[in-house]
Design an enzyme around this catalytic site. Structure first.
Site, PDB file in Angstrom:
ATOM      1  N   ASP A  45       2.441  -0.166  -3.825  1.00  0.00           N
ATOM      2  CA  ASP A  45       0.997  -0.257  -4.072  1.00  0.00           C
ATOM      3  C   ASP A  45       0.684   0.307  -5.453  1.00  0.00           C
ATOM      4  OD1 ASP A  45       0.443   0.334  -0.650  1.00  0.00           O
ATOM      5  OD2 ASP A  45      -0.198  -1.432  -1.756  1.00  0.00           O
ATOM      6  N   ASP A 185      -2.723  -6.767   5.255  1.00  0.00           N
ATOM      7  CA  ASP A 185      -2.468  -5.408   4.770  1.00  0.00           C
ATOM      8  C   ASP A 185      -3.737  -4.581   4.909  1.00  0.00           C
ATOM      9  OD1 ASP A 185      -1.451  -4.164   1.455  1.00  0.00           O
ATOM     10  OD2 ASP A 185      -2.003  -3.132   3.313  1.00  0.00           O
TER      11      ASP A 185
HETATM   12  C1  DX5 Z   1      -4.556  -0.078   0.361  1.00  0.00           C
HETATM   13  C2  DX5 Z   1      -3.120  -0.497   0.368  1.00  0.00           C
HETATM   14  C3  DX5 Z   1      -2.561  -0.661   1.746  1.00  0.00           C
HETATM   15  C4  DX5 Z   1      -2.423   0.566   2.466  1.00  0.00           C
HETATM   16  C5  DX5 Z   1      -1.912   0.335   3.842  1.00  0.00           C
HETATM   17  O1  DX5 Z   1      -5.090  -0.324  -0.923  1.00  0.00           O
HETATM   18  O2  DX5 Z   1      -2.984  -1.737  -0.268  1.00  0.00           O
HETATM   19  O3  DX5 Z   1      -1.259  -1.230   1.673  1.00  0.00           O
HETATM   20  O4  DX5 Z   1      -1.542   1.420   1.779  1.00  0.00           O
HETATM   21  O5  DX5 Z   1      -1.999   1.553   4.414  1.00  0.00           O
HETATM   22  P1  DX5 Z   1      -2.547   1.675   5.903  1.00  0.00           P
HETATM   23  O6  DX5 Z   1      -1.531   0.939   6.737  1.00  0.00           O
HETATM   24  O7  DX5 Z   1      -2.578   3.139   6.148  1.00  0.00           O
HETATM   25  O8  DX5 Z   1      -3.895   1.033   5.937  1.00  0.00           O
END
Ligand code: DX5
Length: 236
Positions: A45, A185
């Site tokens: 990310d 996601d």
């Molecule tokens: C948010 C990210 C996500 C996040 C997912 O901007 O793109 O990938 O890290 O994390 P969770 O699963 O905790 O929502």
């Protein structure tokens, strides 16, 4: 198409961890731990503090972790003007580059640049961005990513009103005759994964739920994959 098991013809989903909740002081070892847990790919990310109100890491950090696993790396570029730096993520060892529709003035040109550099191209849509945006660049894509949180942070609540958009994009993909992955996601857990998979997702990204699972990363990965496959089978 990314060399994956997943395609509409068989309900075999992929589980992809976001490294956002990982221990940033030992990301190489965390890549080894994720590999041992049986995840299918690893998502980085990348955040620039402008496109999203958070700042994470750049290509040099990803390159340092490349030797720790042979798993596919995907770079989720939550950055402004990704066309200016996306080549550095390819050079860092990311085989899949995810471009946000909202982040670049010339989306078709930017996605074309990804494939010209030899990487697979994916388009990400923020929650407020409609599915219709996918239509004019679908022929350039190996994957579409539907965000079910507003990007920038892990641990947010899954936005279930995105499920009709997931279904609409799944239909576009099915009608295209091409095998394009559909990734979701944000807020993915044992409680939300079935909704996303039933709607049409065959690739699920999880961060906080995966890393906080009391049974550990492998149990969490196996549980998500089982629930998602069961959900895909029910709708096929
Ligand atoms: C948010 C990210 C996500 C996040 C997912 O901007 O793109 O990938 O890290 O994390 P969770 O699963 O905790 O929502």
């Amino acid at each position: 198409m990314i060399a994956t098991q997943s395609a509409e013809s068989e309900p075999t989903v992929m589980i992809v961890p976001s490294v956002l909740p990982a221990d940033f002081s030992r990301l190489g070892a965390e890549c080894e731990r994720l590999t041992e847990a049986g995840v299918d790919r690893i998502q980085w990310d990348v955040m620039d503090g402008n496109f999203v109100p958070n700042l994470t890491f750049g290509p040099d950090v990803i390159a340092a972790c490349r030797p720790y696993t042979s798993l596919l790396f995907e770079a989720h570029l939550m950055i402004d003007r990704p066309e200016e730096t996306l080549g550095r993520y390819v050079d860092a060892g990311c085989e899949l580059i995810i471009i946000h529709a909202e982040s670049t003035r010339h989306l078709h040109r930017t996605l074309t640049k990804v494939t010209e550099l030899g990487a697979k191209a994916a388009l990400a849509l923020n929650p407020s961005t409609p599915a219709v945006v996918v239509e004019s660049v679908l022929d350039l894509l190996d994957m579409v990513l539907v965000m079910t949180v507003n990007p920038g942070f892990g641990g947010q609540a899954y936005i279930s009103t995105m499920e009709p958009k997931i279904s609409a994009i799944r239909e576009m993909i099915n009608n295209s005759g091409r095998t394009i992955d559909l990734e979701v996601d944000g807020g993915i857990s044992n409680r939300t994964v079935s909704g996303a998979a039933s709607a049409g997702a065959n690739v699920l990204v999880a961060g906080s739920w995966l890393f906080s699972h009391t049974g550990g990363l492998k149990s969490a990965t196996d549980e998500l994959r089982k629930l998602a496959n069961e959900a895909r089978r029910r709708v096929q």
